[in-house]
Design an enzyme around this catalytic site. Structure first.
Site, PDB file in Angstrom:
ATOM      1  N   LYS A  71       0.814  -1.229   0.000  1.00 54.25           N
ATOM      2  CA  LYS A  71       0.000   0.000   0.000  1.00 54.25           C
ATOM      3  C   LYS A  71       0.847   1.278   0.000  1.00 54.25           C
ATOM      4  CE  LYS A  71      -4.121  -1.932   2.189  1.00 54.25           C
ATOM      5  NZ  LYS A  71      -5.212  -1.714   3.133  1.00 54.25           N
ATOM      6  N   ASN A  92      -4.880   2.057  -1.718  1.00 54.76           N
ATOM      7  CA  ASN A  92      -5.437   0.702  -1.811  1.00 54.76           C
ATOM      8  C   ASN A  92      -6.246   0.491  -3.091  1.00 54.76           C
ATOM      9  OD1 ASN A  92      -7.796   2.163  -1.076  1.00 54.76           O
ATOM     10  ND2 ASN A  92      -8.721   0.213  -0.461  1.00 54.76           N
ATOM     11  N   GLY A 131      -3.783   2.476  19.219  1.00 50.64           N
ATOM     12  CA  GLY A 131      -2.731   2.087  18.285  1.00 50.64           C
ATOM     13  C   GLY A 131      -2.199   3.255  17.483  1.00 50.64           C
ATOM     14  N   ALA A 132      -0.952   3.123  17.044  1.00 49.74           N
ATOM     15  CA  ALA A 132      -0.331   4.191  16.252  1.00 49.74           C
ATOM     16  C   ALA A 132       0.445   3.609  15.073  1.00 49.74           C
ATOM     17  CB  ALA A 132       0.575   5.039  17.142  1.00 49.74           C
ATOM     18  N   GLY A 133       0.015   2.445  14.569  1.00 48.57           N
ATOM     19  CA  GLY A 133       0.610   1.847  13.370  1.00 48.57           C
ATOM     20  C   GLY A 133       0.014   2.503  12.126  1.00 48.57           C
ATOM     21  N   GLY A 134       0.255   1.906  10.972  1.00 49.10           N
ATOM     22  CA  GLY A 134      -0.204   2.486   9.708  1.00 49.10           C
ATOM     23  C   GLY A 134      -1.709   2.699   9.657  1.00 49.10           C
TER      24      GLY A 134
HETATM   25  P1  ATR Z   1      -0.214  -1.501  11.009  1.00 47.69           P
HETATM   26  O1  ATR Z   1      -1.485  -0.760  11.179  1.00 47.69           O
HETATM   27  O2  ATR Z   1       0.934  -0.621  10.621  1.00 47.69           O
HETATM   28  O3  ATR Z   1      -0.332  -2.761  10.192  1.00 47.69           O
HETATM   29  P2  ATR Z   1      -0.040  -3.248  13.240  1.00 47.69           P
HETATM   30  O4  ATR Z   1       1.208  -4.053  13.186  1.00 47.69           O
HETATM   31  O5  ATR Z   1      -1.326  -3.844  12.899  1.00 47.69           O
HETATM   32  O6  ATR Z   1       0.231  -1.923  12.442  1.00 47.69           O
HETATM   33  O7  ATR Z   1      -0.200  -2.665  14.687  1.00 47.69           O
HETATM   34  C1  ATR Z   1       0.783  -1.888  15.240  1.00 47.69           C
HETATM   35  C2  ATR Z   1       0.161  -1.219  16.445  1.00 47.69           C
HETATM   36  O8  ATR Z   1      -0.274  -2.227  17.358  1.00 47.69           O
HETATM   37  C3  ATR Z   1       1.125  -0.351  17.169  1.00 47.69           C
HETATM   38  O9  ATR Z   1       0.409   0.737  17.662  1.00 47.69           O
HETATM   39  C4  ATR Z   1       1.600  -1.269  18.283  1.00 47.69           C
HETATM   40  O10 ATR Z   1       2.079  -0.607  19.417  1.00 47.69           O
HETATM   41  P3  ATR Z   1       3.625  -0.124  19.487  1.00 47.69           P
HETATM   42  O11 ATR Z   1       3.680   1.119  18.672  1.00 47.69           O
HETATM   43  O12 ATR Z   1       3.872   0.101  20.918  1.00 47.69           O
HETATM   44  O13 ATR Z   1       4.440  -1.252  18.921  1.00 47.69           O
HETATM   45  C5  ATR Z   1       0.335  -1.980  18.623  1.00 47.69           C
HETATM   46  N1  ATR Z   1       0.560  -3.251  19.305  1.00 47.69           N
HETATM   47  C6  ATR Z   1       1.056  -4.382  18.774  1.00 47.69           C
HETATM   48  N2  ATR Z   1       1.093  -5.369  19.687  1.00 47.69           N
HETATM   49  C7  ATR Z   1       0.608  -4.834  20.825  1.00 47.69           C
HETATM   50  C8  ATR Z   1       0.364  -5.347  22.129  1.00 47.69           C
HETATM   51  N3  ATR Z   1       0.623  -6.628  22.433  1.00 47.69           N
HETATM   52  N4  ATR Z   1      -0.158  -4.519  23.040  1.00 47.69           N
HETATM   53  C9  ATR Z   1      -0.435  -3.231  22.750  1.00 47.69           C
HETATM   54  N5  ATR Z   1      -0.244  -2.687  21.533  1.00 47.69           N
HETATM   55  C10 ATR Z   1       0.265  -3.479  20.583  1.00 47.69           C
END
Ligand code: ATR
Length: 287
Positions: A71, A92, A131-134
């Site tokens: 993406k 996407n 969460g703060a991932g993508g």
């Molecule tokens: P994306 O949206 O980029 O695919 P993802 O891998 O689905 O991302 O999720 C990442 C997010 O999940 C991050 O916010 C991560 O927290 P960190 O920034 O601290 O790594 C969060 N995350 C993953 N495992 C976690 C857990 N066991 N507990 C809490 N947050 C978690």
């Protein structure tokens, strides 16, 4: 539908693509509209996304969806990128234009339409985002653009939440995203919020995982929206319901991101009746 010399092709590029439900969405819509169109999955090997996009254009595919892990990477292979997709940094959906494709992000508009269809407001709301991932970064941007009053961005790693907040606040020119550590949820105002779960924690097969385990947190949630749809009911959703909140999974987001892509490719408007038919077909894969 009879496949013949005039059949147009759309598809999904990603890796893996075997478990996709997108063919259900697009082939059902093609049937309902009477469009001579098929939608198929195209697995793309690591390092070959550019070749795939150039080849798709040469083959005059009508459009493509793009999934994990391409993406972001696909953006450099495009002729044009829609401004929302460019701000989010993720595409996407590809729509054929002369000489290549234009990229869009229908995931976020899809989430927005899904929320609207459930009567869930963003404008003027105070929202908790986990969460703060993508995916969460894109949701933070969507909430900011759609006029949320405030978004409490809770993440395990505070620095990541701070980075996303800075980026989004700068882009929308107001301090709408407030970064917080997950463990500090007790310091949230004492009221109930719409809460969006934007991580992959709890995704099958890890169905017992949840970002916040503490039941006290769920007293702050009037509505929980999980972006995950497999399992049908995540542990997050169960905890929201246990404390009396309403809970939704991400299947309608999947539905509407597909519908918006279909509308872009075919220049049509999908009715809510057709959306409901597709939704029932998708749902049959879960319950
Ligand atoms: P994306 O949206 O980029 O695919 P993802 O891998 O689905 O991302 O999720 C990442 C997010 O999940 C991050 O916010 C991560 O927290 P960190 O920034 O601290 O790594 C969060 N995350 C993953 N495992 C976690 C857990 N066991 N507990 C809490 N947050 C978690």
């Amino acid at each position: 539908m009879e496949i013949n010399g005039r059949t147009r092709t759309c598809g999904l590029i990603g890796n893996p693509v075997e478990h996709t439900l997108s063919p259900v969405i697009h082939n059902t819509l093609a049937q309902r509209f009477g469009h001579n169109l098929v939608y198929v999955p195209f697995p793309v090997e690591t390092g070959r996304i550019e070749e795939a996009v150039v080849g798709a254009s040469a083959l005059q595919l009508l459009g493509l969806n793009v999934t994990v892990p391409y993406k972001g990477e696909v953006i450099s292979c495009l002729r044009e990128v829609d401004s929302l997709a460019a701000s989010i940094g993720a595409v996407n959906t590809l729509v054929a234009v002369p000489g290549g494709f234009k990229g869009y992000n229908t995931d976020m508009e899809g989430l927005y339409r899904a929320m609207m269809s459930e009567g869930i407001q963003i404008v003027d709301e105070e929202i908790i985002l986990l969460g703060a991932g993508g995916a969460s970064r894109a949701v933070a941007y969507l909430c900011a653009v759609k006029g949320a009053k405030r978004v409490y961005l809770l993440n395990r790693t505070l620095e990541k939440a701070q980075k996303v907040a800075e980026e989004v606040n700068r882009a929308v020119e107001r301090q709408v995203i407030l970064p917080m550590a997950l463990t500090d949820f007790d310091s949230l105002p004492d009221r109930k919020f719409l809460t969006i779960q934007g991580t992959s924690v709890g995704l099958a097969p890890h169905v017992e995982d949840v970002v916040i385990d503490d039941e006290k947190f769920y007293a702050k949630v009037h509505t929980g929206f999980d972006l995950i749809y497999s399992p049908w009911e995540t542990r997050f959703m169960r905890l929201v319901k246990k404390r009396g909140g309403r809970a939704y999974n991400g299947l309608k987001m999947l539905l509407y991101q597909g519908i918006i892509a279909y509308e872009l490719w075919n220049r049509v408007t999908v009715s809510e009746a057709d959306a409901a038919t597709v939704y029932e077909k998708l749902k049959a894969h879960f319950i």
